[in-house]
Write an enzyme that holds these catalytic residues in place. Structure first.
Site, PDB file in Angstrom:
ATOM      1  CD  GLU A 189       1.069  -2.511   4.875  1.00 40.66           C
ATOM      2  OE1 GLU A 189       2.231  -2.896   4.758  1.00 40.66           O
ATOM      3  OE2 GLU A 189       0.108  -3.301   4.924  1.00 40.66           O
TER       4      GLU A 189
ATOM      5  CE  LYS B 112     -10.635  -2.867   2.102  1.00 39.95           C
ATOM      6  NZ  LYS B 112     -11.611  -2.643   3.191  1.00 39.95           N
TER       7      LYS B 112
END
Lengths: 452, 452
Positions: A129, A205
């Site tokens: 996460e 990302k």
């Protein structure tokens, strides 16, 4: 309640935040999680530097083997970073039967498949996460909350350093160099900011988020990346005059192989591709003008944000701190709890992308991407210049949406800003190539994509 | 892959969306979920009305017992609504060994504890992502993603109908009545909009979200609720002139019993309470002015949003569609998958609030809440009026932040708008009581809280 042993490897900024959260109020955490988390080891090569958190001496070690060989450690946190030692370490932890929690976007983006494979082989899980947008629970949103959706687009501000620099430039009129220096002074940018300002970190990302969102295999090489190095303050000013704010965006889109037909029957794939409807991925990172007042434009400073479009839910938008010790630790501890109560394993075994069920979609070459463009030229202030520029653009099927040219005072050369309607990147490249050779063009041409 | 039987009870708007999602592309859903979802029954008392989705005749039934008695149904979706039949139904489903998924905020807010108790007794789970903010995965964010945080504040726009009406009034200058009519025409407001515009629906959602966020027992009666009925267009105009936008907000805050000490030692609880630091909850729903350009102000139309503050993560912000067939179905199907793969049960057994480990915190009476205020008076246009108003406010320890009074043309009475610095609600109530009796005050007084 069950007690779950936790080991933390890497006692830097993020590791310190994790240790702080685990030790500050264990009773509250136990209450919230429904299990007791026992921090058993904190491992780093440097154990002497003060971190401002009191760790019992017995927990400190400089030997990862102490964690790997401790059967009571069921969840191991990797905050070492990098794509070599850290990857080997995670594989050893998994092989030793531990669930792994990491924030290591570079490792996941570059060597994700082999890490996931190692987890599957070991019957364990990897949770990450904190790897994207730090404190925003965006992985859970894409993976769990929006799982029923065909996600069609994902647009993100994913690097706090870059967003801080661009926000500084927009709000104070400062130069790129001064804004970067300010970010470094405040600790928002590394001494070597290359990975941030080059767009590389944002690319890592995007590889993770787009893979998860589209259930697709994403190779880093498939992502077109342009950073913010040397962005000119004047373009931010002209953009503002036109109603736009400059952001470094990660853009991921997928056009699905939806049954597509016209009055005359099915449309052939070649024509669909031309129409942008054949199945493909589009993945890019670049400075982008977004409309002032739109959600992404309101994200300031080191905040991150992700705008997700799903076929059922429509647009959902997530904003929060994209970096920092405690926001990152917040997500890591959430992952520790997920692993501790056995939820991470179920997720890892079922969710398509984690379980290795990934689609292989062709990636649209960046020259095929269609967008609106902001173009800035430096030209001699003489009759016919605008006609020449517009003429070249027109011949390349690029239609002008607006022109910004201020009266020149004394200067021989003046800036001319042109925004276009939707155009094909390849056509724009060709047109700019041609314009560059015009005798009245006296300086470099700036091309900035506009969000559409 | 395992096959999990699903029954849907209630074939209205939301039920239809769920059926549509389950039937439109089962292969994609199976891929994403890692298990096969088999829709076995769709139950409603009216099976003839066209819903625009093709359901095999054999799946349709008007008898809930067919679902309750089918052992192959492992997950049951309740979209009937209401707090009597639906609650009994959920209890029967749980007792029959089925995991329950519901969007029924009224039932959860009013009878949540007994439903959760029934689930625990049966060894099953209740999932309710769709009950608050429809398509935004806010339950998962609070429950899973932010679990490591002490959440201190939660501020939400939780009713799409109200946000649509206020957005209409702000952008078009329309009256409350015309904006409500427009919402009804577009299907955004029910024929009887009372539960929405009274703030009641927002209160239900706040009860759920605040309970989950603060890990606390929340009674509906503890929530102060004021709706948007009859909001005057002039206040929206004056607010805009002062730089504010009107929103119906749900505000939940908790002040923790943090160790609190001064130079002279520990501060006694009585004094802490005075200082707003003793442990307590503050829960309220009311029209609220928020600063133009701030995140909540940018949430328009039927969108919902939640701003959450956690001690580790800081502020995170979530925006998305707060109502509608497919956004709601998106969350329900996510919950079905959660239940189908066994994750819902683990969550239900561990997460504090779901497992019944709830704190009992005193609720701060609304008269003790401190806020800034927008006050509008209608007064005779004569000397000394402003001095009188300010005098009364001052005597009640209310400090004026700004005054807005336009020159009067012909009218005898003129509006005067005063915004205050932070003040205690009880003091404002007392001051307005006194001002109401002044002879120069000729109309009703408007009091609107400002977000601080």
């Amino acid at each position: 309640m069950k007690t779950i042993g936790v080991g933390v490897i890497g006692f830097g900024t993020v590791g310190t935040g994790v240790v702080r959260l685990l030790l500050e109020d264990p009773a509250r955490l136990e209450e919230a999680a429904g299990c007791r988390l026992e921090l058993r080891h904190v491992c780093d090569i440097d154990l002497t530097r003060p971190r401002g958190v009191a760790v019992p001496q017995a927990l400190l070690t400089d030997k990862v083997d102490r964690i790997i060989n401790d059967p009571a450690v069921q969840v191991a946190v990797e905050t070492v970073g990098g794509t070599t030692f850290a990857v080997d370490l995670m594989k050893r932890l998994l092989a030793a039967g531990k669930d792994v929690v990491t924030a290591n976007k570079a490792a996941l983006a570059k060597r994700g498949p082999e890490l996931f494979e190692a987890a599957r082989k070991a019957g364990r899980s990897i949770s990450f996460e904190a790897s994207c947008a730090a404190g925003i629970p965006i992985i859970r949103a894409l993976r769990d909350g929006l799982v029923a959706n065909r996600i069609t687009a994902l647009t993100g501000i994913l690097n706090g350093t870059c967003n801080y620099i661009l926000t500084q430039m927009s709000t104070t009129g400062a130069s790129y160099e001064d804004s970067l220096a300010a970010a470094q002074k405040l600790g928002y940018a590394e001494a070597d900011p290359a990975l941030d300002v080059s767009g590389g970190d944002t690319g890592h990302k995007l590889a993770i988020l787009a893979g998860l969102a589209f259930g697709a295999e994403v190779n880093l090489d498939d992502i077109y990346v342009e950073g913010i190095v040397g962005v000119d303050a004047s373009d931010i000013v002209y953009g503002a005059q036109l109603g736009y704010v400059l952001k470094l965006l990660a853009v991921g889109r997928v056009a699905e192989a939806v049954p597509f037909s016209s009055d005359k029957g099915a449309v052939p794939i070649s024509q669909q591709r031309e129409m942008g409807t054949a199945p493909h991925l589009s993945l890019r990172v670049h400075p982008t003008f977004v409309a002032a007042g739109s959600p992404l434009a309101t994200v300031l400073g080191v905040d991150n944000a992700v705008l997700v479009t799903g076929h059922a839910v429509g647009d959902t938008f997530y904003v929060g701190p994209g970096a920092g010790e405690m926001p990152t630790a917040s997500s890591i501890v959430a992952d520790i709890i997920d692993a501790a109560i056995g939820r991470a394993k179920i997720t890892f075994d079922h969710a398509a992308w984690l379980a290795g069920r990934r689609r292989r979609l062709p990636v649209l070459p960046v020259q095929e991407v269609r967008s609106r463009y902001y173009l800035r030229f430096v030209v001699l202030d003489m009759p016919g210049v605008l006609a020449s520029l517009a003429g070249v653009l027109g011949r390349h099927e690029i239609s002008v949406a607006s022109v910004l040219q201020h009266e020149s005072k004394r200067a021989e050369s003046v800036p001319v800003v042109i925004t276009t309607h939707m155009a094909r990147e390849g056509d724009v490249t060709a047109a700019l190539e041609e314009i560059r050779r015009l005798p009245m063009v006296t300086g470099p041409i700036v091309r900035i994509r506009m969000l559409t």
